[in-house]
Design a protein around this motif. Structure first.
Motif, PDB file in Angstrom:
ATOM      1  N   SER A  22      34.874 -14.220  32.096  1.00  0.00           N
ATOM      2  CA  SER A  22      36.061 -14.173  31.236  1.00  0.00           C
ATOM      3  C   SER A  22      36.051 -15.245  30.159  1.00  0.00           C
ATOM      4  O   SER A  22      36.671 -15.091  29.115  1.00  0.00           O
ATOM      5  CB  SER A  22      37.325 -14.322  32.078  1.00  0.00           C
ATOM      6  N   THR A 105      42.576  -8.457  31.686  1.00  0.00           N
ATOM      7  CA  THR A 105      41.683  -7.655  30.844  1.00  0.00           C
ATOM      8  C   THR A 105      42.388  -6.405  30.332  1.00  0.00           C
ATOM      9  O   THR A 105      42.341  -6.087  29.134  1.00  0.00           O
ATOM     10  CB  THR A 105      40.416  -7.248  31.625  1.00  0.00           C
ATOM     11  N   MET A 249      41.453 -14.106  28.180  1.00  0.00           N
ATOM     12  CA  MET A 249      40.042 -13.730  28.306  1.00  0.00           C
ATOM     13  C   MET A 249      39.312 -14.042  26.999  1.00  0.00           C
ATOM     14  O   MET A 249      39.155 -13.162  26.135  1.00  0.00           O
ATOM     15  CB  MET A 249      39.914 -12.233  28.642  1.00  0.00           C
TER      16      MET A 249
END
Length: 353
Positions: A22, A105, A249
Motif C-alpha cells: 500500500s 483500496t 494508499m
C-alpha cells in the motif's frame, strides 16, 4: 544457489503484502522522517538480512518440519510457548490490517464505503479457507514477481517525474503521521512486526535444506532485497509527497496519477497481495489453534474473520500507525530471543572447533 533464491523469494513474498504494497507502511515508518529516512532504510536492510540469515540457519540446523521446533529452540522450553503466542497475536493483527487495507483500496479507487470493501475481502478469505481453494493461493503466489514488477515500474516513473525541490518535499514529508518519534526506533519497529509474522515460515524454509550455508545465504539475500525495496518505495513516495500526502494508499495514488487504467491495474495488484496475505496469516493462525482441518477449524476461521472484520472498521491508516506499532514492540521480544539464539550457536560452534 537455487535453494538460496527460493528461501529469499519466500521471505520477500511474506513481507511484501503486510509491509509494502500500500505504501502507507513505508510512509509512516520511513518517509515521514524526511531525508533522514534513507538511514532508516539501511538499518532495516541490515536487521532484515541478519534475522533472515539466523532464522533460516536455525531451520537448517534443526531440520525443522514444524515452526514450533525452531520457535521453542529460540525461546527454550519456558519461553518458547510465549514467543509462539506473540507470533499468533502478530499474525491476527496483520489479518485485521489487511481487511482494513481492502476497504481503503475500494474507497480510494471506486468511492465505495471502506466497510463494504473490508466485508468483500473478509468473505473472499473465509470462502477460500472453508473450500480449501489452494489453487487460487498458488496462482497468486506465482504472480507475485509480476506484481512486484508493476510496483517497481511505478516507483521508477515517480523518481523521474519530480515536481518540487528536495527541501520542499522534506517539509511536506515531516508533516505526515509517523509510527514513532524517532527514525531509528521506527525502522526497528517496522522490521520487528514483519519478522514476527515471517519467522515461522523462514524456519520451515531453512528446514528444507541440509546446506546451512545455502540457508544463511537465502535469508541474507531476502533481507537485502527487502532493504532495496524499502529504499525504492521510500524514495518514490518522497519524490511525490505533494501527491501522496494524507492518502490511505500512496502507491495506488501514484498509479492513478499516471493514468486511470494504471490505477485500476494497481488496485487489482494491491487487492491480490492483500488477499494472499490475509488468507496465509489466518490459515497459519487457525492451524495453530486447531491441529486438524475439521469442522472446529472452520468455525475458528469464521470467528477469527468476523472479529478481524469488526476491528478493521477502525480504519487502515490508524491501524498501520497504532496496531502495527504495538505489534512491533511485541516483535522486539522475538528479535532479542533470536539474537541470543545466535550467540548460543556461535558458542556451540566455537566449542566444536
Amino acid at each position: 544457489m537455487k535453494k538460496s533464491i527460493q528461501i529469499a523469494g519466500t521471505f520477500v513474498s511474506l513481507v511484501v503484502g503486510a509491509g509494502f504494497a500500500s505504501g502507507q507502511e513505508i510512509m509512516q515508518y520511513f518517509t515521514s522522517f524526511g531525508l533522514v529516512s534513507v538511514f532508516g532504510c539501511i538499518v532495516a536492510a541490515i536487521i532484515f538480512a541478519f534475522l533472515g540469515m539466523t532464522l533460516a540457519q536455525i531451520g537448517s540446523d534443526l531440520q525443522t518440519t514444524s515452526h514450533k521446533e525452531g520457535i521453542h529452540y529460540i525461546g527454550g522450553r519456558a519461553f518458547g510457548p510465549v514467543l509462539d503466542l506473540l507470533i499468533s497475536i502478530v499474525l491476527f493483527g496483520i489479518a485485521i490490517v489487511m481487511f482494513a487495507g481492502a476497504g481503503a483500496t475500494f474507497n480510494q479507487m471506486y468511492n465505495m464505503e471502506p466497510s463494504f470493501g473490508s466485508m468483500l475481502m473478509t468473505l473472499a478469505v473465509v470462502f477460500t479457507l472453508l473450500l480449501n481453494a489452494n489453487s487460487i493461493i498458488n496462482m497468486i503466489a506465482a504472480l507475485m514477481p509480476y506484481l512486484l514488477g508493476v510496483i517497481f515500474i511505478l516507483l521508477i516513473y515517480s523518481l523521474f517525474t519530480v515536481d518540487y525541490s528536495i527541501s520542499e518535499l522534506n517539509i511536506i514529508a515531516k508533516k505526515q503521521q509517523s509510527a514513532s518519534s524517532h527514525w531509528l526506533t521506527s525502522a526497528v519497529l517496522y522490521v520487528s512486526y514483519n519478522i514476527a509474522a515471517g519467522a515461522a515460515m523462514l524456519i520451515l524454509m531453512g528446514g528444507t535444506t541440509k546446506d546451512r550455508k545455502a540457508a544463511r545465504r537465502g535469508g541474507a539475500l531476502g533481507g537485502g532485497v527487502l532493504g532495496l525495496l524499502i529504499l525504492l518505495i521510500n524514495l518514490a513516495l518522497f519524490a511525490k509527497m505533494d501527491i501522496v500526502a494524507g492518502v490511505d494508499m500512496p502507491t495506488l495514488e501514484l498509479a492513478k496519477q499516471i493514468h486511470p487504467t494504471v490505477g485500476n491495474i494497481m488496485s487489482i495488484v494491491l487487492l491480490a497481495m492483500i488477499y494472499s496475505t490475509a488468507v496465509g496469516t489466518l490459515y497459519i493462525l487457525a492451524v495453530r489453534i486447531v491441529k486438524k482441518e475439521n469442522l472446529m477449524m472452520k468455525i475458528i476461521v469464521i470467528l477469527l474473520s468476523l472479529v478481524g472484520f469488526a476491528a478493521s472498521l477502525i480504519g487502515f491508516t490508524t491501524l498501520v500507525g497504532k496496531l502495527y506499532t504495538i505489534m512491533g514492540y511485541l516483535g522486539m521480544v522475538l528479535i532479542v530471543a533470536i539474537v541470543l539464539a545466535q550467540v548460543r550457536i556461535l558458542r556451540t560452534n566455537k566449542r566444536k572447533t
